[in-house]
Enzyme design. Structure first.
Site, PDB file in Angstrom:
ATOM      1  N   GLU A  87     -58.016  31.622  71.144  1.00  0.00           N
ATOM      2  CA  GLU A  87     -58.819  32.541  71.945  1.00  0.00           C
ATOM      3  C   GLU A  87     -58.021  33.724  72.486  1.00  0.00           C
ATOM      4  O   GLU A  87     -58.596  34.729  72.911  1.00  0.00           O
ATOM      5  CB  GLU A  87     -59.468  31.786  73.109  1.00  0.00           C
ATOM      6  N   GLU A 118     -50.075  10.927  64.719  1.00  0.00           N
ATOM      7  CA  GLU A 118     -49.629  11.055  66.111  1.00  0.00           C
ATOM      8  C   GLU A 118     -48.457  10.128  66.433  1.00  0.00           C
ATOM      9  O   GLU A 118     -47.747  10.329  67.417  1.00  0.00           O
ATOM     10  CB  GLU A 118     -50.780  10.783  67.076  1.00  0.00           C
TER      11      GLU A 118
END
EC number: 4.2.1.126
Length: 300
Positions: A87, A118
């Site tokens: 953004e 992960e």
């Protein structure tokens, strides 16, 4: 082979006494319970504001000197980091090379779970090495538990290189908080659905990251008053927004704001300086460069 992670004692994995009967209540009661729990998120954020402020100040100094914001995480946490970075380009004209997210498992992990990613400490090192991490950069490692191996490794490698390391977790005394130079840990309590950290923990992480990146953008001059003056007007809606920003900041008519925007080659900050300081485009650019892009200092 990875060691089995011990989740006992983690606040984010505890059962929430208030929602044990959520499967037996009406829909309105159900969403009321969720809403009541969500209200605890902002309260938890309030308690870690000093740490968020410290992270903003430290990261802004690196960013001003050419450093990058590199968000690292797995699952929901990694996606929230990537979202925050993405953004910054349309909102503040930050190059995608200056702020980006790295997810355990790569780009595919944005849309689907990548099993085992992960848990790999080596993968984090490989990813950061591929992006040529330097001492100028900022590593923001995100994990609700505060002990995800990928995120822990990102901090460890970041420290080894000399980068600024920041952790965003939702458990106190976690390995990530202890390792990172600045640890941010809003404690939101047990989730509505046990262990579903995309809920309160995810909301808390999103709020922290919103504050963090917005604060940096303020510090580096991408905001004047409370206006986003480096927005990229790439479509009709954003051109109108840019026009409105110039109109508000310079206190001029909309027609004049449009003229300044065109004269400034669709760059909002120079257009505001042109309108308020009565200079041409090149002079406006020069003044902004001399004052680190901060319009308030140009006009002081």
């Amino acid at each position: 082979m990875c060691k089995q992670m011990n989740l006992e004692g983690l606040t984010t994995e505890a059962r929430n006494e208030a929602t044990k009967k959520i499967d037996q209540v009406s829909t309105l009661e159900m969403v009321t319970l969720i809403n009541q729990e969500d209200q605890k998120v902002a309260q938890a954020i309030e308690k870690v504001l000093p740490q968020i402020a410290a992270a903003i100040d430290a990261a802004a100094e690196r960013f001003k000197k050419g450093g990058r914001l590199i968000y690292c995480g797995a699952g929901t946490s990694g996606r929230l980091g990537a979202l925050d970075a993405i953004e910054l380009t349309p909102t503040y004209s930050v190059s995608p090379e200056r702020a980006f997210g790295i997810l355990a498992g790569g780009e595919k992990a944005m849309y689907q779970a990548i099993e085992g990613a992960e848990d790999s400490k080596e993968l984090a090192i490989e990813d950061l090495t591929q992006h040529q991490l330097t001492a100028r950069d900022v590593v923001i490692a995100i994990a609700a538990s505060g002990r995800t191996p990928y995120a822990v490794s990102a901090i460890e490698y970041g420290k080894k290189v000399g980068a600024l390391t920041i952790s965003v977790t939702c458990n106190n005394q976690s390995p990530m908080n202890q390792l990172a130079e600045i640890g941010i840990a809003p404690i939101v309590g047990p989730e509505v659905i046990t262990g579903s950290t995309r809920m309160k923990a995810g909301s808390a992480q999103k709020m922290v990251l919103n504050m963090f990146s917005t604060g940096i953008m303020v510090k580096v001059g991408n905001i004047y008053q409370n206006l986003m003056v480096n927005v990229q007007p790439t479509n009709e809606k954003l051109i109108q927004r840019a026009t409105n920003i110039i109109k508000e900041a310079a206190e001029i008519e909309e027609s004049q704001a449009k003229e300044y925007l065109e004269a400034a080659q669709l760059e909002v900050a120079p257009a505001i300086v042109m309108a308020k300081a009565h200079v041409d485009f090149q002079k406006a650019k020069q003044l902004l460069a001399e004052h680190d892009g901060r319009i308030s200092e140009v006009l002081a």
